[in-house]
Design a protein around this motif. Structure first.
Motif, mmCIF file in Angstrom:
data_model
loop_
_atom_site.group_PDB
_atom_site.id
_atom_site.type_symbol
_atom_site.label_atom_id
_atom_site.label_comp_id
_atom_site.label_asym_id
_atom_site.label_seq_id
_atom_site.Cartn_x
_atom_site.Cartn_y
_atom_site.Cartn_z
ATOM 1 N N ARG A 182 27.407 50.778 -10.628
ATOM 2 C CA ARG A 182 28.118 50.982 -11.857
ATOM 3 C C ARG A 182 27.394 52.320 -12.166
ATOM 4 O O ARG A 182 26.168 52.435 -12.217
ATOM 5 C CB ARG A 182 28.122 50.117 -12.940
ATOM 6 N N ASN A 185 30.549 54.382 -17.067
ATOM 7 C CA ASN A 185 31.583 53.215 -17.235
ATOM 8 C C ASN A 185 32.331 53.100 -15.966
ATOM 9 O O ASN A 185 33.154 52.272 -15.812
ATOM 10 C CB ASN A 185 32.653 53.645 -18.139
ATOM 11 N N ASP C 130 25.771 48.657 -22.746
ATOM 12 C CA ASP C 130 26.570 48.670 -21.583
ATOM 13 C C ASP C 130 27.967 48.838 -22.116
ATOM 14 O O ASP C 130 28.820 48.027 -21.771
ATOM 15 C CB ASP C 130 26.212 47.817 -20.561
ATOM 16 N N PRO C 160 17.990 40.613 -16.029
ATOM 17 C CA PRO C 160 19.503 40.394 -15.886
ATOM 18 C C PRO C 160 20.118 41.333 -14.979
ATOM 19 O O PRO C 160 19.708 42.412 -14.792
ATOM 20 C CB PRO C 160 19.916 40.651 -17.450
ATOM 21 N N ASP C 161 21.285 41.023 -14.285
ATOM 22 C CA ASP C 161 21.939 41.852 -13.365
ATOM 23 C C ASP C 161 22.408 42.869 -14.457
ATOM 24 O O ASP C 161 22.491 43.992 -13.792
ATOM 25 C CB ASP C 161 22.825 41.181 -12.712
ATOM 26 N N ARG C 162 23.042 42.621 -15.487
ATOM 27 C CA ARG C 162 23.550 43.584 -16.540
ATOM 28 C C ARG C 162 23.052 42.965 -17.701
ATOM 29 O O ARG C 162 23.357 41.902 -18.135
ATOM 30 C CB ARG C 162 25.015 43.682 -16.483
ATOM 31 N N LEU C 163 22.329 44.086 -18.459
ATOM 32 C CA LEU C 163 22.280 43.703 -20.104
ATOM 33 C C LEU C 163 23.288 44.278 -20.868
ATOM 34 O O LEU C 163 23.463 45.728 -20.771
ATOM 35 C CB LEU C 163 20.895 44.384 -20.211
ATOM 36 N N PRO D 154 24.138 54.117 -26.966
ATOM 37 C CA PRO D 154 24.021 53.750 -25.581
ATOM 38 C C PRO D 154 23.270 55.093 -24.727
ATOM 39 O O PRO D 154 23.178 56.331 -25.334
ATOM 40 C CB PRO D 154 25.386 53.645 -24.916
ATOM 41 N N GLU D 159 21.660 51.124 -14.497
ATOM 42 C CA GLU D 159 20.743 50.025 -15.045
ATOM 43 C C GLU D 159 19.382 50.044 -14.346
ATOM 44 O O GLU D 159 19.233 50.286 -13.155
ATOM 45 C CB GLU D 159 21.539 48.892 -14.389
ATOM 46 N N ARG D 176 16.299 51.597 -24.941
ATOM 47 C CA ARG D 176 15.551 51.220 -23.508
ATOM 48 C C ARG D 176 14.575 52.281 -23.150
ATOM 49 O O ARG D 176 14.850 53.228 -22.863
ATOM 50 C CB ARG D 176 16.280 51.033 -22.350
#
Lengths: 231, 231, 231, 231
Positions: A182, A185, C130, C160-163, D154, D159, D176
């Motif tokens: 990804r 988006n 995300d 996590p795989d995705r946060l 965001p 990721e 982050r």
């Protein structure tokens, strides 16, 4: 129904009799037919104005498939950036085979995307290493392709978010053949099979993967992407 | 110097003449010798009290290697938990081959860790898919093993943080053979090669991987792991 | 329509007047109501036979939500294993708030799942980090909760795989509040909000997250999970 | 000893009295001093020929730190590509603060790297969310910075492979703040703190993070990156 645009360089099939014999109407038409039952499909090719990828076309595209090989450099930087930006806004992107070296993919990955290869018509077997992934829906444990161009590791891409397929080649190599990412988006699925002189896109299991990939890569609603200065 | 403990079930080599012929002093001794030049190595085996893994031994261990196969169930739950807890506190853990099914590994992964296999002495080639990883230091692009037991996908583990090796098998399968994970403060490296009746751990490249893995998995200082109620 | 089972420990609401005031019919009923318009919902609680989670119930469940706090130890190991195994086969799993410490979640994660906490009714803001994730569909850039129990980092879970969410707390802490994992074929979404004495599950945005999470976690078809000996 | 090059745009400190008051010799000199005890450090700035980043300098650099803000566009594309290519070959890269928008970082990420911001001198607290990471070595559970520019989610980046820090801001946002990536053989660590008019790089804990990041990002030996046609 997902709004799909299948983009093809469409040079080999017009210049090379071997490719023309396999894909007389171009790779894009074969792929478009494979998707048409499930999705709303249009095509675009390199030699159209704007390579067929105007801002309007991209805005109306949910998922873009991309096949290119000998003319990556002829893709205008502005179009490559437009594709990239649309992916960040949510458009799905499915680069196929030699599109590992295309401008949109390399710009989205940030790496060289180099690999090893050998064109020798050898057998490939794609193993599903992530049987729970929706791109594997309805497949057997592996897909056998009797004659393919080999791609070998190392493959200079970022570690995939999910690795769906790993290929075995008769000559002794392996390759990460189905890689999910990804970016912004947008969902990206790189899928390895597809040389211009082997009828890979006629294979039923390959067609199933393409249909699954389109469904998986389609944009979702999401929440606001708001950037810049805050109060 | 990293303080290493090599744990071995040590049953096949005492019960089975084929295994004894390959590893007369046990798999643990062969591995310990391969690591001794670089690291401070001790061994422990299933039939010792506490399986040789008392709290004191674990507290003095930076990296634990684990080989087990036919007697996973005989490992006491309390010892398996002690190993897991020590990994979370930072101890490195390197499960080898059939240790994919060991209690400490399956508890750390949370999945079934099942796979496919065939014991047929076929050729394996391990490809480095992550040439920038320290576990690949000093290796060639692949490691060839003339006779191995095959392990095939799917391998029911969490997606690795980094995938370092993918194996090719002559019979047509592939396998994710070198998988890195972090759990708590601990680094985990699952490495596939190593059947008890093939002299895999005599292979120089395999020994290099083990030395690299120990260096990579050694604990770092980190910052406080403080949990519970805050003011 | 997704077949949902909402599992609740259901002790606080029967024993503690503060909890009973907020959730007179139990947390499970409030959540079930929030999901009922979109999904096919049943409930199950600790004090039912088999905790309401027989093999038949689990086999008929696409996604299981789990709320527990004071009685994690009373969940039978066999039921916890059954839940875990069903997740590996594809059932979605959505542990909520203090279920970070529940048996099914800790067994699926393999880590301690410890964290820091403070029960002081302070403001929380969950930021969407995300915005392209389907669990964020239809949300604003953040969710404000006026009174919550604080959970703070470190949170001892696998990366996590995705946060999807990160929480801000008025007292000065942060927390990874929405974490996606896949284990086997199953999708797991840990979601932090939800103390028993604050009406968190009445919040519209929280309810939207729960509905989105159920849709996201529902099983897909996949390909065969075949393990064991091969010819 | 790691060979470090600290690159700085070095405009604010020469043009703006507030910045000059905090960093009279430039941000690069303050950072270089913080690293000099442990590493072999040189500096380079935008207005030098080739921005001080000739092929020779890069070839002799193990880890490159990068601070830029108002003149990202003045960095020559050729130099940005040279930096990117060197990272893929193994050079460590540590973009700081507003370098999220620098050419080398955005090209390596492939995304827009946009974020939200507010310049209001508010308190930031960076929480260690990965206490086992070597970049957290020797830190407390959080780092407090009394006055900073806020960056909020965001944050449009891929990721992270590992998330080390999450920031809390007094105004209600999170970010982050410490993100690890690998691209090719190169290790990348984006670290948020560092505005030109706050003495962030004088902070001891921040200096510790920079030293740790340099040690972590230094190249390792690896195995061959061989690409192209195979026999």
């Amino acid at each position: 129904m997902v709004a799909v645009t299948v983009w093809n360089e469409y040079r080999h099939e017009r210049e090379d009799s071997d490719a023309a014999a396999v894909y007389p109407n171009g790779i894009h038409e074969t792929i478009a037919e494979a998707l048409a039952a499930d999705h709303d499909v249009r095509t675009a090719t390199l030699d159209e104005p704007d390579h067929g990828l105007t801002a309007d076309v991209l805005a109306a595209t949910d998922v873009l498939l991309w096949w290119g090989h000998e003319a990556h450099d002829e893709v205008a930087d502005g179009v490559a950036e437009r594709v990239r930006d649309q992916v960040l806004e949510g458009m799905g992107f499915v680069p196929l085979h030699s599109a590992h070296y295309s401008k949109p993919f390399t710009r989205l990955m940030g790496t060289s995307c180099r690999l090893q290869y050998r064109e020798d018509g050898e057998t490939e077997r794609l193993w599903v290493v992530d049987p729970g992934h929706p791109i594997a829906d309805g497949l057997a444990e592996s897909i056998a392709l009797p004659e393919t161009e080999m791609y070998g590791e190392p493959f200079d891409v970022p570690e995939p978010d999910r690795l769906v397929f790993v290929s075995w080649f008769a000559g002794g190599e392996v390759f990460r053949s189905g890689c999910c990412y990804r970016r912004g988006n947008g969902r990206i699925f790189y899928f390895r099979p597809g040389h211009e002189t082997y009828p890979i896109y006629e294979n039923e299991a390959v067609q199933r993967v393409l249909r699954n990939a389109v469904a998986w890569a389609a944009p979702t609603e999401g929440s606001p992407r708001t950037f810049g200065e805050r109060e």
